[in-house]
Design a protein around this motif. Structure first.
Motif, PDB file in Angstrom:
ATOM      1  N   PHE A  17       0.829  -1.206   0.000  1.00 31.42           N
ATOM      2  CA  PHE A  17       0.000   0.000   0.000  1.00 31.42           C
ATOM      3  C   PHE A  17       0.865   1.259   0.000  1.00 31.42           C
ATOM      4  O   PHE A  17       0.487   2.282  -0.579  1.00 31.42           O
ATOM      5  N   ALA A  18       2.008   1.204   0.682  1.00 29.28           N
ATOM      6  CA  ALA A  18       2.869   2.384   0.761  1.00 29.28           C
ATOM      7  C   ALA A  18       3.409   2.787  -0.613  1.00 29.28           C
ATOM      8  O   ALA A  18       3.226   3.942  -1.037  1.00 29.28           O
ATOM      9  N   PRO A  19       4.076   1.886  -1.350  1.00 30.78           N
ATOM     10  CA  PRO A  19       4.522   2.294  -2.691  1.00 30.78           C
ATOM     11  C   PRO A  19       3.365   2.599  -3.637  1.00 30.78           C
ATOM     12  O   PRO A  19       3.503   3.438  -4.535  1.00 30.78           O
ATOM     13  N   LEU A  20       2.231   1.939  -3.450  1.00 34.02           N
ATOM     14  CA  LEU A  20       1.065   2.236  -4.289  1.00 34.02           C
ATOM     15  C   LEU A  20       0.635   3.679  -4.120  1.00 34.02           C
ATOM     16  O   LEU A  20       0.423   4.401  -5.108  1.00 34.02           O
ATOM     17  N   MET A  21       0.520   4.137  -2.868  1.00 33.83           N
ATOM     18  CA  MET A  21       0.075   5.504  -2.638  1.00 33.83           C
ATOM     19  C   MET A  21       1.146   6.518  -3.031  1.00 33.83           C
ATOM     20  O   MET A  21       0.831   7.621  -3.478  1.00 33.83           O
ATOM     21  N   ALA A  22       2.408   6.139  -2.861  1.00 30.34           N
ATOM     22  CA  ALA A  22       3.482   7.033  -3.303  1.00 30.34           C
ATOM     23  C   ALA A  22       3.428   7.225  -4.813  1.00 30.34           C
ATOM     24  O   ALA A  22       3.537   8.352  -5.323  1.00 30.34           O
ATOM     25  N   LEU A  23       3.238   6.118  -5.548  1.00 25.66           N
ATOM     26  CA  LEU A  23       3.115   6.192  -7.001  1.00 25.66           C
ATOM     27  C   LEU A  23       1.869   6.963  -7.406  1.00 25.66           C
ATOM     28  O   LEU A  23       1.902   7.783  -8.342  1.00 25.66           O
ATOM     29  N   ALA A  24       0.757   6.709  -6.711  1.00 29.23           N
ATOM     30  CA  ALA A  24      -0.488   7.413  -7.023  1.00 29.23           C
ATOM     31  C   ALA A  24      -0.313   8.918  -6.843  1.00 29.23           C
ATOM     32  O   ALA A  24      -0.817   9.716  -7.652  1.00 29.23           O
ATOM     33  N   GLY A  25       0.398   9.314  -5.789  1.00 31.21           N
ATOM     34  CA  GLY A  25       0.634  10.738  -5.579  1.00 31.21           C
ATOM     35  C   GLY A  25       1.411  11.370  -6.719  1.00 31.21           C
ATOM     36  O   GLY A  25       1.085  12.471  -7.183  1.00 31.21           O
ATOM     37  N   LEU A  26       2.427  10.672  -7.197  1.00 35.24           N
ATOM     38  CA  LEU A  26       3.211  11.184  -8.328  1.00 35.24           C
ATOM     39  C   LEU A  26       2.360  11.271  -9.598  1.00 35.24           C
ATOM     40  O   LEU A  26       2.421  12.248 -10.349  1.00 35.24           O
ATOM     41  N   LEU A  27       1.551  10.230  -9.827  1.00 34.09           N
ATOM     42  CA  LEU A  27       0.709  10.216 -11.026  1.00 34.09           C
ATOM     43  C   LEU A  27      -0.372  11.288 -10.981  1.00 34.09           C
ATOM     44  O   LEU A  27      -0.835  11.762 -12.028  1.00 34.09           O
ATOM     45  N   CYS A  28      -0.770  11.671  -9.775  1.00 29.50           N
ATOM     46  CA  CYS A  28      -1.839  12.664  -9.627  1.00 29.50           C
ATOM     47  C   CYS A  28      -1.354  14.102  -9.758  1.00 29.50           C
ATOM     48  O   CYS A  28      -2.174  15.025  -9.861  1.00 29.50           O
ATOM     49  N   LEU A  29      -0.055  14.302  -9.742  1.00 27.83           N
ATOM     50  CA  LEU A  29       0.468  15.673  -9.771  1.00 27.83           C
ATOM     51  C   LEU A  29      -0.050  16.496 -10.954  1.00 27.83           C
ATOM     52  O   LEU A  29      -0.361  17.687 -10.787  1.00 27.83           O
ATOM     53  N   PRO A  30      -0.172  15.908 -12.171  1.00 24.11           N
ATOM     54  CA  PRO A  30      -0.687  16.727 -13.278  1.00 24.11           C
ATOM     55  C   PRO A  30      -2.119  17.218 -13.054  1.00 24.11           C
ATOM     56  O   PRO A  30      -2.494  18.262 -13.610  1.00 24.11           O
ATOM     57  N   GLY A  31      -2.902  16.494 -12.272  1.00 19.56           N
ATOM     58  CA  GLY A  31      -4.283  16.898 -12.034  1.00 19.56           C
ATOM     59  C   GLY A  31      -4.518  17.494 -10.668  1.00 19.56           C
ATOM     60  O   GLY A  31      -5.670  17.715 -10.271  1.00 19.56           O
ATOM     61  N   LEU A  32      -3.434  17.785  -9.935  1.00 19.20           N
ATOM     62  CA  LEU A  32      -3.575  18.288  -8.564  1.00 19.20           C
ATOM     63  C   LEU A  32      -3.956  19.763  -8.570  1.00 19.20           C
ATOM     64  O   LEU A  32      -3.285  20.597  -9.186  1.00 19.20           O
ATOM     65  N   ARG A  33      -5.029  20.066  -7.862  1.00 20.18           N
ATOM     66  CA  ARG A  33      -5.459  21.455  -7.679  1.00 20.18           C
ATOM     67  C   ARG A  33      -5.796  21.651  -6.205  1.00 20.18           C
ATOM     68  O   ARG A  33      -6.821  21.180  -5.732  1.00 20.18           O
ATOM     69  N   LEU A  34      -4.909  22.332  -5.520  1.00 16.57           N
ATOM     70  CA  LEU A  34      -5.125  22.571  -4.093  1.00 16.57           C
ATOM     71  C   LEU A  34      -6.285  23.535  -3.906  1.00 16.57           C
ATOM     72  O   LEU A  34      -6.426  24.524  -4.636  1.00 16.57           O
ATOM     73  N   THR A  35      -7.113  23.239  -2.913  1.00 20.82           N
ATOM     74  CA  THR A  35      -8.258  24.081  -2.607  1.00 20.82           C
ATOM     75  C   THR A  35      -8.109  24.656  -1.209  1.00 20.82           C
ATOM     76  O   THR A  35      -7.325  24.186  -0.389  1.00 20.82           O
ATOM     77  N   ARG A  36      -8.898  25.681  -0.933  1.00 20.88           N
ATOM     78  CA  ARG A  36      -8.860  26.294   0.396  1.00 20.88           C
ATOM     79  C   ARG A  36      -9.293  25.302   1.464  1.00 20.88           C
ATOM     80  O   ARG A  36      -8.778  25.294   2.579  1.00 20.88           O
ATOM     81  N   ALA A  37     -10.229  24.414   1.125  1.00 24.85           N
ATOM     82  CA  ALA A  37     -10.709  23.434   2.093  1.00 24.85           C
ATOM     83  C   ALA A  37      -9.643  22.418   2.470  1.00 24.85           C
ATOM     84  O   ALA A  37      -9.661  21.850   3.560  1.00 24.85           O
ATOM     85  N   ALA A  38      -8.695  22.177   1.544  1.00 27.07           N
ATOM     86  CA  ALA A  38      -7.656  21.185   1.816  1.00 27.07           C
ATOM     87  C   ALA A  38      -6.552  21.727   2.705  1.00 27.07           C
ATOM     88  O   ALA A  38      -5.788  20.949   3.295  1.00 27.07           O
TER      89      ALA A  38
END
Length: 419
Positions: A41-62
């Motif tokens: 699960f750890a490398p899976l989520m690390a990889l998912a985080g990297l893959l999500c960077l192009p679609g990452l949009r930080l919001t005020r709620a986050a």
């Protein structure tokens, strides 16, 4: 034809094919890794985080929950100044040495896991529905596989290990199979709601029954306790009116405040000694660890002994305290316990806000939150990468249940403050 834009989390929906593909990859791997190797699960989520960077949009709620976690990670890193587990930088020569730097890993995990959670909150409705459906049926199949293998004495898992050229003893194989029940105990709440909204009652019965039976067979006592207390939280939020969700916030906060005091009072009043006579060996060992930890918390109640100090007490604490709140108090003191408590209270307060619009979603989120805290209070170390990753996966799963048919007319709502 492209769907008409709808309002989700206060922003116009847009197609999210890339994030949708990442979400499907994550939910498929979740079911597989839960059985084959939860440490993945750890490398899976690390990889998912990297893959999500192009679609990452930080919001005020986050921002608020992320800032709380950043503060906690920085305080943990600062505590290495006085921690008996501190590592001399001059001894760091290869990857295995760097792997031992818990403070560095916490910051990296926060960045990668956080990116995955925040980015996947921005999934389009179509992508979220598809990923949610795959997760729901994948976890149902997992529950069925685990209960079958539990009855069979983990022979299926043993055969898999034989095929990979890494054989394993039957008793150890059963322990490995039992680890899958922790993922089931956390994800059963959002998955059940997703299945209910898809009018799949038979799948719900299979999921619930298989999870309970498997947990009993493989002696996953922490999972059984989590499922019971998670059900109480579910009922309290679902049918407790306006008061139920607010009571949940107080119940979540309480252990972070009183855990050491509760153990010390238990020792002084003889309750701990009484429990020693009743519980089996594994729980008897936990009582000894908790008593030792609570006693040593008094030495440095404000700043704690330092990150990873739990590992330095020898046989008195094997690796960690088997209680998240006590470990936070012991290692990071009142400051660390307070920061962690505020974060989880933030999640609990999100349940309050959710309940105003969607009782079903609020109840499912409450069940998942309580289950995570209960298992963490009985089984795993706070800083175990795969356990933190599974918590992030649970937040993602709760985000997926925001979508789908709503026979009760519930509205879309943010299930966590990360939306």
């Amino acid at each position: 034809m492209i769907r008409q834009a709808s309002i989700v989390g206060g922003a116009s929906e847009r197609p999210t094919p890339w994030l949708g593909g990442v979400a499907i990859f994550v939910v498929v791997m979740t079911s597989l890794l839960a059985y084959l190797g939860p440490l993945g699960f750890a490398p899976l989520m690390a990889l998912a985080g990297l893959l999500c960077l192009p679609g990452l949009r930080l919001t005020r709620a986050a921002a608020p929950p992320l800032l709380i976690l950043v503060a906690l990670a920085l305080w943990a890193a600062t505590s290495m100044i006085w921690s008996p587990a501190a590592i001399d930088p001059s001894t760091l020569k290869d990857y295995d040495d760097i792997e031992a730097l818990t403070a560095l890993k916490l910051l990296l995990q926060l960045a990668s896991y956080g990116a995955a959670v925040v980015a996947l909150r921005g999934l389009s409705e179509r992508s979220a529905e598809r990923a949610g459906m795959i997760l729901a049926y994948g976890m149902t199949a997992l529950a069925l596989l685990v209960v079958i293998d539990a009855f069979a004495g983990a022979t299926i898992y043993q055969q898999f290990r034989q095929l990979t050229g890494v054989p394993i003893r039957a008793d150890l194989a059963l322990v490995k199979v039992s680890t899958a029940t922790y993922a089931l105990a956390l994800l059963i709440w959002p998955v059940t709601l997703i299945l209910w909204r898809r009018n799949a009652p038979r799948a719900i019965w299979v999921l619930v029954a298989a999870t309970l039976v498997a947990s009993k067979i493989v002696s996953s006592d922490a999972c059984l306790v989590a499922l019971v207390l998670g059900s109480v939280a579910w009922l309290m939020v679902r049918y407790g009116g306006a008061l139920g969700p607010r009571v949940l916030v107080g119940l979540v906060a309480l252990p972070f405040v009183v855990a050491p005091l509760a153990v010390l009072v238990g020792v002084e009043t003889g309750v701990i000694a009484w429990l020693h006579k009743l519980v089996p060996a594994s729980w008897d060992a936990r009582l000894n660890i908790w008593t030792f930890a609570a006693d040593h918390i008094q030495t440095h109640p404000f700043r704690g002994w330092g990150l990873d100090a739990s590992r330095t007490f020898g046989a008195a604490i094997p690796l960690h305290t088997h209680n998240a709140q006590l470990q936070l108090w012991l290692e990071l003191g009142a400051i660390g316990a307070a920061l962690a408590g505020v974060f989880f209270c933030w999640l609990a307060y999100a349940v309050v806000r959710t309940a105003e619009r969607s009782r079903g979603e609020a109840a499912a989120a409450a069940g998942a939150l309580v289950s995570y805290l209960v298992i963490g209070a009985l089984s795993f170390g706070v800083w175990q990468e795969w356990w933190l990753a599974l918590g992030a996966l649970t937040l993602i799963a709760c985000g997926l249940m925001r979508f789908g048919s709503r026979p009760d007319g519930e509205n879309l709502v943010k299930l966590t403050p990360l939306g």
